[in-house]
Design a protein around this motif. Structure first.
Motif, PDB file in Angstrom:
ATOM      1  N   TYR A  61      -1.661 -30.821  -8.926  1.00 57.24           N
ATOM      2  CA  TYR A  61      -1.578 -30.256 -10.046  1.00 57.24           C
ATOM      3  C   TYR A  61      -0.716 -29.113 -10.835  1.00 57.24           C
ATOM      4  O   TYR A  61      -0.805 -29.261 -11.569  1.00 57.24           O
TER       5      TYR A  61
ATOM      6  N   ARG B 231      -4.754 -18.635  -3.568  1.00 57.40           N
ATOM      7  CA  ARG B 231      -6.163 -19.473  -3.796  1.00 57.40           C
ATOM      8  C   ARG B 231      -6.647 -20.159  -2.590  1.00 57.40           C
ATOM      9  O   ARG B 231      -5.851 -20.916  -1.950  1.00 57.40           O
TER      10      ARG B 231
ATOM     11  N   PRO C 290      -7.198 -20.388 -15.712  1.00 57.77           N
ATOM     12  CA  PRO C 290      -7.853 -21.696 -16.707  1.00 57.77           C
ATOM     13  C   PRO C 290      -6.513 -23.266 -15.834  1.00 57.77           C
ATOM     14  O   PRO C 290      -5.508 -22.735 -15.889  1.00 57.77           O
TER      15      PRO C 290
ATOM     16  N   GLU D 162      -8.483 -22.179  -3.905  1.00 54.47           N
ATOM     17  CA  GLU D 162      -8.278 -23.373  -4.868  1.00 54.47           C
ATOM     18  C   GLU D 162      -9.821 -23.996  -5.171  1.00 54.47           C
ATOM     19  O   GLU D 162     -10.050 -24.555  -6.109  1.00 54.47           O
TER      20      GLU D 162
ATOM     21  N   ARG E 249      -6.984 -23.767   4.691  1.00 56.80           N
ATOM     22  CA  ARG E 249      -6.346 -23.072   4.376  1.00 56.80           C
ATOM     23  C   ARG E 249      -7.551 -22.048   4.233  1.00 56.80           C
ATOM     24  O   ARG E 249      -7.566 -20.318   4.103  1.00 56.80           O
TER      25      ARG E 249
ATOM     26  N   GLY F 223       5.786 -18.465  -4.497  1.00 52.11           N
ATOM     27  CA  GLY F 223       6.817 -18.892  -4.329  1.00 52.11           C
ATOM     28  C   GLY F 223       6.691 -20.005  -3.626  1.00 52.11           C
ATOM     29  O   GLY F 223       5.092 -19.760  -3.113  1.00 52.11           O
TER      30      GLY F 223
ATOM     31  N   ILE G 110      -4.437 -25.617 -16.408  1.00 48.20           N
ATOM     32  CA  ILE G 110      -3.411 -26.096 -17.471  1.00 48.20           C
ATOM     33  C   ILE G 110      -2.236 -27.025 -16.964  1.00 48.20           C
ATOM     34  O   ILE G 110      -1.307 -27.220 -16.119  1.00 48.20           O
TER      35      ILE G 110
HETATM   36  N1  SAH Z   1       2.331 -21.362  -2.977  1.00 48.26           N
HETATM   37  C1  SAH Z   1       1.595 -20.516  -2.951  1.00 48.26           C
HETATM   38  C2  SAH Z   1       1.776 -20.099  -3.882  1.00 48.26           C
HETATM   39  C3  SAH Z   1       0.504 -20.756  -5.380  1.00 48.26           C
HETATM   40  S1  SAH Z   1       1.371 -21.156  -7.410  1.00 48.26           S
HETATM   41  C4  SAH Z   1       0.537 -20.431  -2.789  1.00 48.26           C
HETATM   42  O1  SAH Z   1       0.224 -21.933  -1.621  1.00 48.26           O
HETATM   43  O2  SAH Z   1      -0.621 -20.137  -2.719  1.00 48.26           O
HETATM   44  C5  SAH Z   1       0.128 -19.909  -7.418  1.00 48.26           C
HETATM   45  C6  SAH Z   1      -1.445 -20.468  -7.558  1.00 48.26           C
HETATM   46  O3  SAH Z   1      -0.815 -20.797  -8.862  1.00 48.26           O
HETATM   47  C7  SAH Z   1      -2.273 -21.839  -6.909  1.00 48.26           C
HETATM   48  O4  SAH Z   1      -2.983 -21.166  -6.144  1.00 48.26           O
HETATM   49  C8  SAH Z   1      -2.429 -22.016  -8.320  1.00 48.26           C
HETATM   50  O5  SAH Z   1      -4.551 -21.927  -7.520  1.00 48.26           O
HETATM   51  C9  SAH Z   1      -2.212 -21.690  -9.537  1.00 48.26           C
HETATM   52  N2  SAH Z   1      -1.490 -22.991 -10.516  1.00 48.26           N
HETATM   53  C10 SAH Z   1      -0.902 -24.099  -9.589  1.00 48.26           C
HETATM   54  N3  SAH Z   1      -0.586 -25.046 -10.672  1.00 48.26           N
HETATM   55  C11 SAH Z   1      -1.503 -25.161 -11.406  1.00 48.26           C
HETATM   56  C12 SAH Z   1      -1.268 -25.234 -12.991  1.00 48.26           C
HETATM   57  N4  SAH Z   1      -1.682 -26.440 -12.852  1.00 48.26           N
HETATM   58  N5  SAH Z   1      -2.865 -24.665 -13.657  1.00 48.26           N
HETATM   59  C13 SAH Z   1      -2.817 -23.422 -13.239  1.00 48.26           C
HETATM   60  N6  SAH Z   1      -2.936 -23.082 -12.345  1.00 48.26           N
HETATM   61  C14 SAH Z   1      -2.594 -23.285 -11.816  1.00 48.26           C
END
Ligand code: SAH
Length: 346
Positions: free
Chosen positions: A69, A161, A232, A163, A183, A108, A234
């Motif tokens: 995603y 997260r 949400p 997820e 995780r 990051g 996206i």
């Molecule tokens: N690399 C770090 C930070 C992730 S970015 C990690 O693994 O924790 C932070 C968050 O953005 C992710 O945990 C995910 O839930 C969210 N994210 C990633 N792609 C997204 C998308 N397409 N739409 C909404 N949220 C998204």
């Protein structure tokens, strides 16, 4: 079963069975306003009208993972990749500090360039320069030892997260090289070390069912984190989910209310993703029980390149502009930004 009775039960017992959560989510229209009122009231009791800003420094968009995603996943060749130097990270924090921020988040992709030694040095330098600030990390999955070294260097909080709490769903969103079990282990390790821990999930991610969301709430109940970040889903145009529907503000805000009711002391952000799918999404999130905002402190030059999803807001403004804009937005809904560390309260 009635949605209203379940909401009362949640208020009293702070949890529900999986079936009850599913029912409540199905019938949310009947109780949405009541849930938001309850949630806001609980938030006021514990934190007043304060909304805590965390200055977000998105310091690298390199990532070794391939979450299906995510716009910055390793396999996306169309990303202009960047890394901030230690000096650039420190100067982003300085910019934030001058504006009043006392809480910084370094986030990051999982970028092996930043070895544990480099990260420890960055964290220790921020800690030394800003002893009065909270430092939150969001660097993805590491091992116990590394998490511990970062904690000892001065990090206070960690965001990771989960997820989605269900293995089958996790498999639909991630390649086989990643694992939900690991995780979850990371989250328990982080708690064990002493971090204030945040987990969370995307709302409306591809293939997600209300049953999945019930599982997410039950996992959060079990983990008992200090923070929960939900926003949400996206779609991003360079991913296999580009044609999937985005999650809704309506379901996201309802879930924020349920989380506030389940754990009234939670630190609960109204996320940038929520502000992206609705012009007043962050205000809606705060009114539904949120109490944290995470404005961007990254240098404007790199902001558009940290694109996890399409149309992300606030990629063109200077930190000071975001700050002014958010202050006004909060005041319009009867809240105010509070520039303290904003620690979790028991
Ligand atoms: N690399 C770090 C930070 C992730 S970015 C990690 O693994 O924790 C932070 C968050 O953005 C992710 O945990 C995910 O839930 C969210 N994210 C990633 N792609 C997204 C998308 N397409 N739409 C909404 N949220 C998204």
């Amino acid at each position: 079963m009635k949605a209203k009775d379940l909401l009362e039960k949640l208020m009293k017992e702070k949890s529900l069975t999986k079936e009850e959560f599913v029912f409540l989510l199905e019938h949310r229209e009947e109780v949405r306003e009541e849930a938001a009122d309850m949630a806001r009231k609980l938030c006021d009791e514990h934190y007043g009208k304060a909304v805590y800003p965390r200055g977000l420094v998105e310091f690298t968009n390199y990532c070794k993972n391939n979450c299906y995603y995510c716009g910055i996943r390793a396999g996306n060749k169309n990303v202009t990749r960047y890394r901030l130097s230690k000096e650039e990270i420190l100067s982003s924090c300085e910019n934030g500090y001058q504006l009043g921020y006392r809480s910084f988040v370094l986030q990051g992709g999982e970028d092996p360039y930043y070895t544990i030694e480099i990260m420890v040095d960055i964290v220790a330098s921020i800690r030394k320069k800003y002893p009065d600030c909270a430092i939150t990390l969001s660097l993805g999955e590491l091992d116990y030892e590394r998490y511990k070294r970062l904690y000892e260097a001065g990090a206070d909080r960690y965001l990771l997260r989960h997820e989605t709490a269900l293995e089958e769903h996790y498999r639909m969103l991630h390649p086989d090289s990643m694992s939900l079990a690991y995780r979850k282990k990371c989250l328990y390790d982080l708690k064990d070390i002493g971090y204030q821990v945040g987990t969370g999930f995307m709302v409306g991610s591809p293939y997600q069912t209300l049953e999945n969301l019930a599982e997410d709430l039950l996992f959060i109940k079990e983990l008992d984190p200090h923070m929960v970040g939900i926003g949400p889903f996206i779609p991003h145009h360079d991913t296999q989910f580009k044609d999937e529907a985005a999650g809704t503000a309506e379901l996201t805000t309802f879930l924020l209310s349920l989380l506030r009711i389940m754990k009234p002391t939670l630190l609960l952000p109204a996320t940038t993703a929520l502000g992206t799918i609705a012009p007043d999404g962050r205000e809606q999130g705060i009114l539904a029980g949120g109490n944290v905002l995470m404005p961007n402190l990254s240098p404007v030059m790199v902001r558009k390149d940290y694109a996890l999803y399409d149309n992300k807001i606030c990629t063109g403004e200077e930190a000071a502009e975001c700050f002014g804009c958010l202050s006004r937005r909060m005041e319009r809904i009867g809240c105010h930004l509070e520039f303290s560390r904003g620690d979790y309260r028991e």
